[in-house]
Enzyme design. Structure first.
Site, mmCIF file in Angstrom:
data_model
loop_
_atom_site.group_PDB
_atom_site.id
_atom_site.type_symbol
_atom_site.label_atom_id
_atom_site.label_comp_id
_atom_site.label_asym_id
_atom_site.label_seq_id
_atom_site.Cartn_x
_atom_site.Cartn_y
_atom_site.Cartn_z
ATOM 1 N N GLY A 68 0.842 -1.188 0.000
ATOM 2 C CA GLY A 68 0.000 0.000 0.000
ATOM 3 C C GLY A 68 0.874 1.233 0.000
ATOM 4 N N GLN A 73 2.825 9.899 1.547
ATOM 5 C CA GLN A 73 4.110 9.204 1.600
ATOM 6 C C GLN A 73 5.028 9.596 0.446
ATOM 7 O OE1 GLN A 73 2.203 5.121 2.418
ATOM 8 N NE2 GLN A 73 4.204 5.004 3.419
ATOM 9 N N CYS A 126 6.255 -0.239 7.656
ATOM 10 C CA CYS A 126 5.803 0.884 6.836
ATOM 11 C C CYS A 126 6.966 1.369 5.978
ATOM 12 C CB CYS A 126 5.309 2.015 7.744
ATOM 13 S SG CYS A 126 4.737 3.485 6.861
ATOM 14 N N LEU A 127 6.663 1.702 4.736
ATOM 15 C CA LEU A 127 7.691 2.205 3.836
ATOM 16 C C LEU A 127 8.251 3.546 4.313
ATOM 17 C CD1 LEU A 127 6.061 1.356 0.383
ATOM 18 C CD2 LEU A 127 7.820 0.065 1.620
ATOM 19 N N HIS A 168 -4.251 0.753 7.647
ATOM 20 C CA HIS A 168 -2.920 1.372 7.660
ATOM 21 C C HIS A 168 -2.867 2.547 6.683
ATOM 22 C CE1 HIS A 168 1.657 0.897 7.864
ATOM 23 N NE2 HIS A 168 1.484 1.740 6.854
ATOM 24 N N GLU A 169 -3.340 2.333 5.458
ATOM 25 C CA GLU A 169 -3.251 3.385 4.447
ATOM 26 C C GLU A 169 -4.204 4.533 4.740
ATOM 27 O OE1 GLU A 169 -0.754 3.402 2.574
ATOM 28 O OE2 GLU A 169 -0.203 1.343 3.102
ATOM 29 N N HIS A 172 -2.744 6.843 7.266
ATOM 30 C CA HIS A 172 -1.782 7.787 6.690
ATOM 31 C C HIS A 172 -2.478 9.073 6.259
ATOM 32 C CE1 HIS A 172 2.212 6.077 6.515
ATOM 33 N NE2 HIS A 172 1.792 4.950 5.975
#
Length: 214
Positions: A68, A73, A126-127, A168-169, A172
């Site tokens: 995702g 991000q 997480c990225l 999660h997304e 963000h």
């Protein structure tokens, strides 16, 4: 009558990002854009630019690789995210975590609400927080509402790992990182997770590191 909103700065920002070609640079924790929340999408990007931006998000997510990626991000404070998970994991892990394939889709202006009271806790990364993972307890089932990139209504119930991904997304887009919901004592480097906590469920980690699971 109020004047129409000025969408030029966001569109210009996206054009600048896309001009470089290839995967977009991913913003990491500490950058304010990850904490300020996002603008609801209401046409800030023209249809052609939106399509190019969505494709760039897809390319970036796959190259990272991740399951995702949210617009903040990559430094764009718009309520847009992409998700996709081919779920390439052993059957034991897939069953324990409810990890099933999640086809690629675009989430525009998503919001979620829990379905029932069940929660599940697993290591999550997480990225935008590279190199680290922590155990996060999340709703086992959620109802996600929003639209896709074409404005078509999205109203769907997600369970298991797909539910974790969309939570999660969407978080963000509200200026939250997974660390805000994580059990602090579980924080582990990727190397430690691989060496010590690769089991399908985090019970051993909870005992050894001293935290409780739901």
């Amino acid at each position: 009558m109020a004047p129409p909103p000025d969408h030029a700065p966001l569109a210009e920002r996206v054009e600048e990002l896309l001009a470089a070609g290839g995967p977009l640079p991913i913003v990491t924790a500490g950058q304010p854009v990850l904490r300020r929340g996002t603008e609801r999408y209401d046409g800030q990007l023209a249809p052609a630019l939106l399509a190019r931006f969505v494709e760039a998000l897809r390319v970036t997510m796959r190259a990272a690789p991740g399951v995702g990626l949210a617009a903040p991000q990559v430094g764009v404070p718009l309520r847009i995210a992409v998700v996709e998970d081919p779920a390439p994991v052993p059957a034991e892990i897939a069953v324990a975590r409810g990890r099933v394939p999640l086809p690629f889709r675009v989430l525009v202006n998503p919001v979620y609400e829990p379905v029932g009271t069940a929660r599940a806790a697993f290591f999550e990364g997480c990225l935008s927080v590279p190199g680290w993972q922590a155990v996060v307890a999340r709703h086992s089932e959620v109802r996600l509402r929003g639209v896709d990139e074409h404005g078509r209504t999205l109203d769907e119930v997600f369970t298991g790992w797909p539910a974790r991904i969309v939570q999660h997304e969407t978080d963000h887009l509200d200026g939250m990182l997974y660390l805000d919901r994580a059990e602090p004592r579980s924080l582990s480097s990727n190397e430690a997770v691989a060496a010590l906590w690769a089991q399908p469920v985090p019970e051993a980690a909870a005992r050894a590191l001293g935290f409780e699971l739901p």
